[in-house]
Design a protein around this motif. Structure first.
Motif, mmCIF file in Angstrom:
data_model
loop_
_atom_site.group_PDB
_atom_site.id
_atom_site.type_symbol
_atom_site.label_atom_id
_atom_site.label_comp_id
_atom_site.label_asym_id
_atom_site.label_seq_id
_atom_site.Cartn_x
_atom_site.Cartn_y
_atom_site.Cartn_z
ATOM 1 N N GLY A 1 -30.971 28.504 -40.249
ATOM 2 C CA GLY A 1 -30.664 29.282 -39.057
ATOM 3 C C GLY A 1 -31.621 30.449 -38.853
ATOM 4 O O GLY A 1 -31.768 30.940 -37.722
ATOM 5 N N ARG A 2 -32.296 30.880 -39.927
ATOM 6 C CA ARG A 2 -33.265 31.970 -39.799
ATOM 7 C C ARG A 2 -34.377 31.589 -38.823
ATOM 8 O O ARG A 2 -34.849 32.416 -38.050
ATOM 9 N N TYR A 3 -34.813 30.326 -38.888
ATOM 10 C CA TYR A 3 -35.870 29.893 -37.969
ATOM 11 C C TYR A 3 -35.407 29.990 -36.522
ATOM 12 O O TYR A 3 -36.166 30.399 -35.642
ATOM 13 N N VAL A 4 -34.171 29.585 -36.271
ATOM 14 C CA VAL A 4 -33.662 29.589 -34.903
ATOM 15 C C VAL A 4 -33.475 31.018 -34.404
ATOM 16 O O VAL A 4 -33.937 31.381 -33.309
ATOM 17 N N ILE A 5 -32.822 31.848 -35.210
ATOM 18 C CA ILE A 5 -32.550 33.229 -34.794
ATOM 19 C C ILE A 5 -33.840 34.032 -34.665
ATOM 20 O O ILE A 5 -34.086 34.698 -33.645
ATOM 21 N N ASP A 6 -34.682 33.975 -35.687
ATOM 22 C CA ASP A 6 -35.929 34.735 -35.647
ATOM 23 C C ASP A 6 -36.865 34.216 -34.558
ATOM 24 O O ASP A 6 -37.561 35.002 -33.895
ATOM 25 N N GLY A 7 -36.889 32.904 -34.390
ATOM 26 C CA GLY A 7 -37.751 32.338 -33.366
ATOM 27 C C GLY A 7 -37.336 32.740 -31.969
ATOM 28 O O GLY A 7 -38.186 33.046 -31.122
ATOM 29 N N LEU A 8 -36.042 32.774 -31.706
ATOM 30 C CA LEU A 8 -35.576 33.214 -30.391
ATOM 31 C C LEU A 8 -35.890 34.682 -30.162
ATOM 32 O O LEU A 8 -36.282 35.089 -29.061
ATOM 33 N N TYR A 9 -35.720 35.495 -31.212
ATOM 34 C CA TYR A 9 -36.004 36.923 -31.090
ATOM 35 C C TYR A 9 -37.491 37.164 -30.808
ATOM 36 O O TYR A 9 -37.859 38.029 -30.008
ATOM 37 N N GLN A 10 -38.341 36.360 -31.469
ATOM 38 C CA GLN A 10 -39.783 36.522 -31.312
ATOM 39 C C GLN A 10 -40.352 35.715 -30.134
ATOM 40 O O GLN A 10 -41.554 35.777 -29.882
ATOM 41 N N ILE B 1 -25.168 29.542 -38.712
ATOM 42 C CA ILE B 1 -24.583 30.816 -38.293
ATOM 43 C C ILE B 1 -24.753 31.891 -39.361
ATOM 44 O O ILE B 1 -24.610 33.081 -39.069
ATOM 45 N N ALA B 2 -25.062 31.485 -40.606
ATOM 46 C CA ALA B 2 -25.278 32.480 -41.665
ATOM 47 C C ALA B 2 -26.392 33.449 -41.299
ATOM 48 O O ALA B 2 -26.383 34.614 -41.710
ATOM 49 N N ALA B 3 -27.349 32.962 -40.513
ATOM 50 C CA ALA B 3 -28.471 33.825 -40.141
ATOM 51 C C ALA B 3 -28.040 34.973 -39.234
ATOM 52 O O ALA B 3 -28.717 35.998 -39.168
ATOM 53 N N TYR B 4 -26.911 34.822 -38.543
ATOM 54 C CA TYR B 4 -26.439 35.885 -37.660
ATOM 55 C C TYR B 4 -25.989 37.112 -38.434
ATOM 56 O O TYR B 4 -25.903 38.204 -37.864
ATOM 57 N N VAL B 5 -25.658 36.935 -39.703
ATOM 58 C CA VAL B 5 -25.218 38.080 -40.509
ATOM 59 C C VAL B 5 -26.234 38.373 -41.602
ATOM 60 O O VAL B 5 -25.877 38.739 -42.728
ATOM 61 N N SER B 6 -27.492 38.144 -41.280
ATOM 62 C CA SER B 6 -28.619 38.534 -42.138
ATOM 63 C C SER B 6 -28.752 37.730 -43.418
ATOM 64 O O SER B 6 -29.405 38.187 -44.362
ATOM 65 N N LEU B 7 -28.148 36.539 -43.485
ATOM 66 C CA LEU B 7 -28.366 35.670 -44.635
ATOM 67 C C LEU B 7 -29.501 34.701 -44.312
ATOM 68 O O LEU B 7 -30.103 34.750 -43.241
ATOM 69 N N GLY B 8 -29.786 33.795 -45.233
ATOM 70 C CA GLY B 8 -30.901 32.876 -45.068
ATOM 71 C C GLY B 8 -30.480 31.548 -44.477
ATOM 72 O O GLY B 8 -29.590 31.473 -43.638
ATOM 73 N N GLY B 9 -31.113 30.490 -44.960
ATOM 74 C CA GLY B 9 -30.834 29.158 -44.435
ATOM 75 C C GLY B 9 -31.735 28.827 -43.251
ATOM 76 O O GLY B 9 -32.537 29.634 -42.787
ATOM 77 N N ARG C 1 -35.689 27.752 -47.451
ATOM 78 C CA ARG C 1 -34.653 27.774 -46.420
ATOM 79 C C ARG C 1 -33.716 26.569 -46.532
ATOM 80 O O ARG C 1 -32.508 26.691 -46.304
ATOM 81 N N ILE C 2 -34.272 25.427 -46.883
ATOM 82 C CA ILE C 2 -33.425 24.244 -47.058
ATOM 83 C C ILE C 2 -32.469 24.446 -48.225
ATOM 84 O O ILE C 2 -31.273 24.123 -48.132
ATOM 85 N N MET C 3 -32.969 24.979 -49.337
ATOM 86 C CA MET C 3 -32.107 25.202 -50.497
ATOM 87 C C MET C 3 -31.003 26.209 -50.173
ATOM 88 O O MET C 3 -29.850 26.033 -50.592
ATOM 89 N N GLU C 4 -31.329 27.257 -49.431
ATOM 90 C CA GLU C 4 -30.309 28.229 -49.024
ATOM 91 C C GLU C 4 -29.261 27.563 -48.134
ATOM 92 O O GLU C 4 -28.055 27.776 -48.308
ATOM 93 N N HIS C 5 -29.726 26.768 -47.197
ATOM 94 C CA HIS C 5 -28.813 26.093 -46.269
ATOM 95 C C HIS C 5 -27.886 25.143 -47.031
ATOM 96 O O HIS C 5 -26.677 25.102 -46.771
ATOM 97 N N LEU C 6 -28.447 24.389 -47.950
ATOM 98 C CA LEU C 6 -27.626 23.465 -48.741
ATOM 99 C C LEU C 6 -26.655 24.218 -49.647
ATOM 100 O O LEU C 6 -25.530 23.767 -49.869
ATOM 101 N N GLN C 7 -27.088 25.368 -50.167
ATOM 102 C CA GLN C 7 -26.191 26.169 -51.003
ATOM 103 C C GLN C 7 -24.957 26.592 -50.215
ATOM 104 O O GLN C 7 -23.825 26.421 -50.685
ATOM 105 N N TYR C 8 -25.151 27.137 -49.032
ATOM 106 C CA TYR C 8 -24.022 27.547 -48.205
ATOM 107 C C TYR C 8 -23.137 26.336 -47.864
ATOM 108 O O TYR C 8 -21.904 26.413 -47.928
#
Length: 222
Positions: A173-182, A163-171, A26-33
């Protein structure tokens, strides 16, 4: 439970350190973006800022562009780009680049424009052309302020790339979005902590870059 309990639980869980949803991935994805958006923004803003600062023209136009870009809501722009362009990296890059361009553009322009005219006039008197004056005289003196604009843009982009996680990408933000959903606040807090940590790492990175590339004489002059 306290926030420190959530942080400890997140980072001490071995399952968070492996696999496609692991922290390193997730860190590598976030840094890539983040670095992709920062590179595009720098490719746009640095040449424009250098040229306009060197010539002293276009300052009002740059101020208007920067103000308009800063007024754009990153999340709202992301949603619009998503519905217009569909799933992919482009809808994420557009708001991140729009966020990063203003600080780079404005600080580069101001950095070059406010260089002490004495060495510039001396260089011109020695027969140096406009390009030589810009890159051999003005740029070395303006470099600390230019780097501060890049640092500011990097911090904003790293902090917003979730915000990339809002459109189904990684990074991260996945932890924040998925964690709130769950309703799993452990991974929400863990993801937010990682994002804050990356933002602080950007400060340290640019401090190191400045120490390496800025002339000691310029640093002492500041």
């Amino acid at each position: 439970m306290s926030i420190f309990h959530f942080i400890n639980a997140f980072f001490s869980d071995g399952s968070h350190w492996h696999g496609y949803d692991g922290i390193p991935t997730r860190i590598m994805e976030h840094l890539q973006y983040s670095f992709m958006a920062l590179g595009i923004a720098a490719g746009i803003a640095l040449p424009v800022g250098l040229i306009t600062g060197h010539t002293g023209r276009g300052g009002n136009a740059l101020a208007l562009i920067a103000t308009a870009a800063r007024a754009l809501p990153s999340f709202g722009l992301l949603v619009l780009m998503f519905f217009w362009l569909g799933i992919g990296l482009t809808p994420v890059m557009i708001p991140l680049v729009a966020l990063a361009v203003p600080p780079i553009l404005v600080t580069t322009y101001e950095a070059v424009r406010t260089v002490d005219p004495s060495p510039v006039d001396a260089a011109r008197g020695m027969g140096m052309g406009p390009a030589a004056v810009l890159f051999q005289v003005e740029l070395p003196v303006a470099l600390p302020l230019i780097l501060s604009g890049l640092r500011s843009a990097a911090i904003q982009v790293v902090s917003t790339a979730a915000i990339a996680a809002y459109v189904s990408l990684g990074g991260l933000g996945r932890y924040v979005i998925d964690g709130l959903y769950q309703r799993n606040y452990e991974i929400v807090v863990g993801g937010a902590t990682l994002i804050a940590g990356l933002a602080l790492a950007m400060i340290a990175l640019f401090w190191l870059v400045e120490r390496l590339v800025v002339s000691p004489g310029v640093r002492r002059g500041r």
